[in-house]
Design a protein around this motif. Structure first.
Motif, PDB file in Angstrom:
ATOM      1  N   TYR A   4       0.680  -1.283  -0.038  1.00 55.91           N
ATOM      2  CA  TYR A   4       0.017   0.127   0.183  1.00 55.91           C
ATOM      3  C   TYR A   4       0.816   1.378  -0.034  1.00 55.91           C
ATOM      4  O   TYR A   4       2.069   1.332   0.591  1.00 55.91           O
ATOM      5  CB  TYR A   4      -0.829   0.382   1.434  1.00 55.91           C
ATOM      6  CG  TYR A   4      -2.030  -1.001   1.207  1.00 55.91           C
ATOM      7  CD1 TYR A   4      -3.259  -0.685   0.533  1.00 55.91           C
ATOM      8  CD2 TYR A   4      -2.026  -2.089   2.071  1.00 55.91           C
ATOM      9  CE1 TYR A   4      -4.195  -1.744   0.776  1.00 55.91           C
ATOM     10  CE2 TYR A   4      -2.954  -3.095   2.066  1.00 55.91           C
ATOM     11  CZ  TYR A   4      -4.058  -2.668   1.373  1.00 55.91           C
ATOM     12  OH  TYR A   4      -5.229  -3.781   1.552  1.00 55.91           O
ATOM     13  N   CYS A  62       1.422   4.125  -7.625  1.00 59.16           N
ATOM     14  CA  CYS A  62       0.440   3.129  -7.495  1.00 59.16           C
ATOM     15  C   CYS A  62       0.254   2.294  -8.962  1.00 59.16           C
ATOM     16  O   CYS A  62       0.380   1.241  -9.227  1.00 59.16           O
ATOM     17  CB  CYS A  62      -0.855   3.343  -7.005  1.00 59.16           C
ATOM     18  SG  CYS A  62      -0.932   3.731  -5.119  1.00 59.16           S
ATOM     19  N   TYR A  67       0.895  -0.755  -6.655  1.00 59.22           N
ATOM     20  CA  TYR A  67       0.578  -0.555  -5.188  1.00 59.22           C
ATOM     21  C   TYR A  67      -1.088  -0.132  -5.118  1.00 59.22           C
ATOM     22  O   TYR A  67      -1.804   0.244  -6.038  1.00 59.22           O
ATOM     23  CB  TYR A  67       1.457   0.530  -4.741  1.00 59.22           C
ATOM     24  CG  TYR A  67       2.702   0.128  -4.645  1.00 59.22           C
ATOM     25  CD1 TYR A  67       3.588  -1.143  -4.466  1.00 59.22           C
ATOM     26  CD2 TYR A  67       3.771   1.356  -4.591  1.00 59.22           C
ATOM     27  CE1 TYR A  67       4.824  -1.297  -4.728  1.00 59.22           C
ATOM     28  CE2 TYR A  67       4.923   0.977  -4.602  1.00 59.22           C
ATOM     29  CZ  TYR A  67       5.564  -0.082  -4.463  1.00 59.22           C
ATOM     30  OH  TYR A  67       7.012  -0.176  -4.584  1.00 59.22           O
ATOM     31  N   THR A  68      -1.632  -0.458  -3.993  1.00 53.57           N
ATOM     32  CA  THR A  68      -2.837   0.034  -3.612  1.00 53.57           C
ATOM     33  C   THR A  68      -2.998   1.263  -2.915  1.00 53.57           C
ATOM     34  O   THR A  68      -2.110   1.342  -1.907  1.00 53.57           O
ATOM     35  CB  THR A  68      -3.591  -1.043  -2.882  1.00 53.57           C
ATOM     36  OG1 THR A  68      -3.764  -2.232  -3.697  1.00 53.57           O
ATOM     37  CG2 THR A  68      -5.111  -0.655  -2.552  1.00 53.57           C
ATOM     38  N   LEU A  69      -3.826   2.032  -3.468  1.00 56.83           N
ATOM     39  CA  LEU A  69      -3.832   3.606  -2.603  1.00 56.83           C
ATOM     40  C   LEU A  69      -4.874   3.489  -1.552  1.00 56.83           C
ATOM     41  O   LEU A  69      -5.845   3.020  -1.422  1.00 56.83           O
ATOM     42  CB  LEU A  69      -4.286   4.563  -3.524  1.00 56.83           C
ATOM     43  CG  LEU A  69      -4.435   6.007  -3.120  1.00 56.83           C
ATOM     44  CD1 LEU A  69      -3.059   6.374  -2.790  1.00 56.83           C
ATOM     45  CD2 LEU A  69      -4.894   7.010  -4.308  1.00 56.83           C
TER      46      LEU A  69
END
Length: 216
Positions: A4, A62, A67-69
């Motif tokens: 994240y 991201c 990646y995940t925000l």
């Protein structure tokens, strides 16, 4: 293990505690789920501006690395449906701590609710000031004593938290019923409590409180 990038935001430089609260909640989420936090990107900028430098940095990270925000509340990111769909179309994965059920399917629902709430607040504020100006001269902060200022700020903060809790719970119920069909008030109150939702006063939900919330 999910990776994240956290994003935290307040509107002004004076709201330092708001940033720290968001940072703490993100760290707690990561620790509880055993995931990896690549970075937390902090910004103090109005939410009306969707072209924020630090937000763009988080989005680019991201999209580039998958990646995940991660953010605490939807309005920390944006209250405009069009912008939220732009992120989705870019392939940005989103995770909202207060809306764990947020996904590609429900993004439009929650985004529309958030935008409607922002527009409603703006209209109510303008109408209220207009009516008030007809009957009395509006005061300014310089006319208030320190005690009055303190009480006013505390009241604003309390009302904002209470109304936000109520709105989030009502949104969750609507989505839950759309997904599962009609269920009992007991089942709904159980789901709200399990997912961390609270009443206006920060208490757990009971079937009776759920009934009153649905009836509004």
């Amino acid at each position: 293990m999910e990776k994240y990038v956290g994003y935290i935001r307040t509107s002004t430089g004076r709201q330092i505690l708001g940033l720290e609260e968001q940072r703490s909640r993100i760290n707690q989420f990561i620790e509880a789920n055993g995931d990896e936090l690549v970075d937390i990107i902090s910004e103090q900028e109005t939410g009306k501006n969707n072209y924020r430098d630090k937000l763009n940095l988080a989005i680019n990270l991201c999209t580039k690395f998958g990646y995940t925000l991660l953010f605490t509340k939807l309005d920390r990111l944006s209250r405009e449906v069009e912008f939220l769909f732009t992120l989705r179309n870019k392939g940005v994965k989103l995770k909202c701590i207060e809306l764990p059920e947020l996904n590609t399917l429900t993004l439009g629902i929650f985004g529309t609710v958030a935008q409607f709430e922002r527009e409603s607040i703006s209209i109510r504020t303008k109408n209220g000031l207009r009516e008030l100006s007809k009957t009395k001269k509006l005061g300014t902060p310089s006319n208030l004593t320190l005690e009055a200022k303190k009480k006013g700020l505390e009241a604003i903060k309390k009302n904002r938290i209470e109304n936000e809790n109520w709105r989030l719970a009502k949104t969750y119920i609507e989505h839950f019923q759309m997904k599962n069909g009609y269920t009992s008030l007991t089942e709904i109150s159980k789901e709200l409590n399990l997912n961390g939702y609270r009443t206006r006063r920060g208490c757990s939900f009971s079937p009776e409180i759920v009934r009153r919330l649905i009836a509004q």
